[in-house]
Design an enzyme around this catalytic site. Structure first.
Site: not given
Length: 484
Positions: A337, A396
């Site tokens: 991320h 996700d």
């Protein structure tokens, strides 16, 4: 074959050849020497060399943190996400016996505080009234030109709602609030109805359209409208509600929300702004990532015989990283991320609910595979790429698995994300309209060459060849090596 058909075929062949020449010209023309980005210190992706985002605005809507500032240094920390200053973990933990978690989150993001009982009751009444889509709109818009990509269908429907609005161009805060709440309420219907339309007209399946029911949460109504019999368990509705809460907002710098700020700054209408943000979210580098994760796990399950064998699973992950397996991108999707370091708080929460749902569905073997891949992938990516920053799983990683367990078709994975993110986009649009009052216009440096104009007779007839197109990137690599 008739003479006319032969002539048409020959014309098509010529046209294909001419278009091929145009493609060569296009590829050669738009290639910029990568060394120039370094020379001019260009913040590609609006991020610096360390991966930190360039400061382009201010917001009170949400805060995303993955570091602690200690003695002037950023020290990696467990990720934290705040909505209007309130930790999202506290929001989720408070929803044990209440079913309107997403609706409360919408209120918080839009109005800056959590609603009391009376405020929530009034807000729900307004939202229930705004949910309705007229039969005319469903027939004339949703059912027309159906296609497999529901995100595109949502864009088309959102833009068409402009024509059904008596005051579409008014960008006063009050009118934009009204438009935003309508879109938050209607987007689930648009997405689910578009999916049913696609299945009916493109797959020749039975068409059924079920209206949402007043008194049900938005998550409950999605499951009600989506499923043939409209049935769902309490846990299924709770998990979908939590997923919506976690996806509702994530700072002003993520691609789709920044799109909201950019388009809003031009002074355009709400429908155009939302359609642009949906287009951004559609991309596989943004909202479409959960589908990539799901496809990757389908591939892993197909090629790994023993899902519990750490060595066998690790060996296949190495193949994925080495571009020898799955889509040959070298990426393990759902890992890493831009902001979070040690953990993504949304992933931590969603993983907990994914486990509960897997227990109810009898899918603990698959859940264990996800856990194993998560435990191996971060270390492998960090070692292979010689990264200093920790690589954690992002939201996700489990969201596609959760949607699959809920019976949500893959065509609706990213649309569910758009439904959830609509209140975040709306809060940022209102913030941009209220505070900025200046069009967003960053700079791009021209690195081409000024040349003299040539008449048609003076222009060279040389054609660009395949070798020219292939030679250009090699030339850039040689120049880069020379500079080193």
């Amino acid at each position: 074959m008739s003479d006319n058909e032969v002539m048409k075929l020959e014309e098509d062949k010529d046209l294909k050849g001419e278009f091929k020449e145009l493609c060569k010209a296009l590829r050669n023309n738009h290639r910029i020497n990568p060394n120039l980005y370094v020379e001019y210190d260009v913040k590609r992706g609006l991020r610096d060399s360390a991966g930190k985002g360039v400061l382009t605005g201010l917001t009170e809507v949400s805060d995303v943190t993955g570091y602690n500032l200690i003695n002037g240094r950023n020290i990696p920390a467990e990720g934290r996400l705040y909505y209007q200053g309130i930790n999202v973990n506290d929001i989720v933990d408070s929803l044990k016996d209440r079913k309107f978690g997403f609706e409360e989150t919408v209120y918080l993001l839009m109005f800056g505080h959590l609603p009391n009982k009376t405020e929530l009751e009034h807000f729900l009444n307004v939202m229930f009234e705004l949910q309705e889509l007229s039969g005319r709109f469903v027939r004339d818009v949703v059912m027309k030109a159906s296609n497999e990509n529901i995100m595109n269908a949502m864009q088309r429907c959102v833009l068409t709602l402009y024509s059904y609005d008596e005051n579409p161009d008014d960008i006063s805060p009050e009118n934009v609030l009204r438009q935003a709440l309508e879109l938050i309420a209607k987007l689930p219907l648009i997405a689910v109805y578009s999916y049913h339309s696609y299945r009916h007209f493109r797959k020749d399946e039975m068409l059924f359209i079920r209206n949402p029911e007043k008194g049900l949460s938005l998550a409950e109504n999605i499951l009600l409208m989506l499923r043939p019999k409209g049935e769902y368990t309490e846990l299924e509705a709770k998990v979908l509600d939590i997923a919506l809460v976690l996806h509702a907002e994530h700072g002003g710098g993520n691609n789709s929300t920044f799109t909201t700020h950019v388009v809003t700054s031009s002074g355009t209408d709400t429908y155009s702004s939302v359609a642009a943000s949906i287009g951004s979210l559609k991309g596989p580098r943004h909202g479409g990532a959960n589908l990539k994760v799901q496809n990757m796990f389908d591939d892993i399950k197909a090629h790994v015989k023993n899902w519990e064998n750490e060595e066998e699973v690790g060996a296949y992950l190495h193949k994925i990283l080495n571009k020898e397996a799955f889509d040959h991108s070298g990426l393990i999707y759902g890992m890493g991320h831009a902001v979070y370091t040690l953990s993504d708080p949304r992933e931590v929460i969603l993983k907990r609910f994914a486990k509960a749902l897997a227990e109810e569905k009898g899918l603990m073997e698959e859940f264990a595979l996800y856990e194993l891949v998560e435990s191996l992938a971060g270390k492998m990516i960090k070692e292979q790429r010689n990264l200093q920053k920790n690589v954690c799983a992002n939201v996700d990683f489990y969201s596609g698995f959760v949607y699959s367990m809920l019976g949500i078709p893959q065509e609706l994975f990213t649309p569910i994300f758009a439904i959830a993110r609509m209140p975040g986009w709306s809060a940022h649009r209102l913030e941009e309209l209220t505070n900025a009052n200046k069009i967003i216009r960053p700079a791009y440096k021209y690195v081409g060459h000024h040349t003299e104009f040539e008449t048609m007779e003076e222009r060279s007839a040389e054609k660009i060849t395949d070798e020219d197109v292939k030679e250009e990137p090699e030339k850039c690599k040689k120049e880069e090596k020379g500079k080193k």
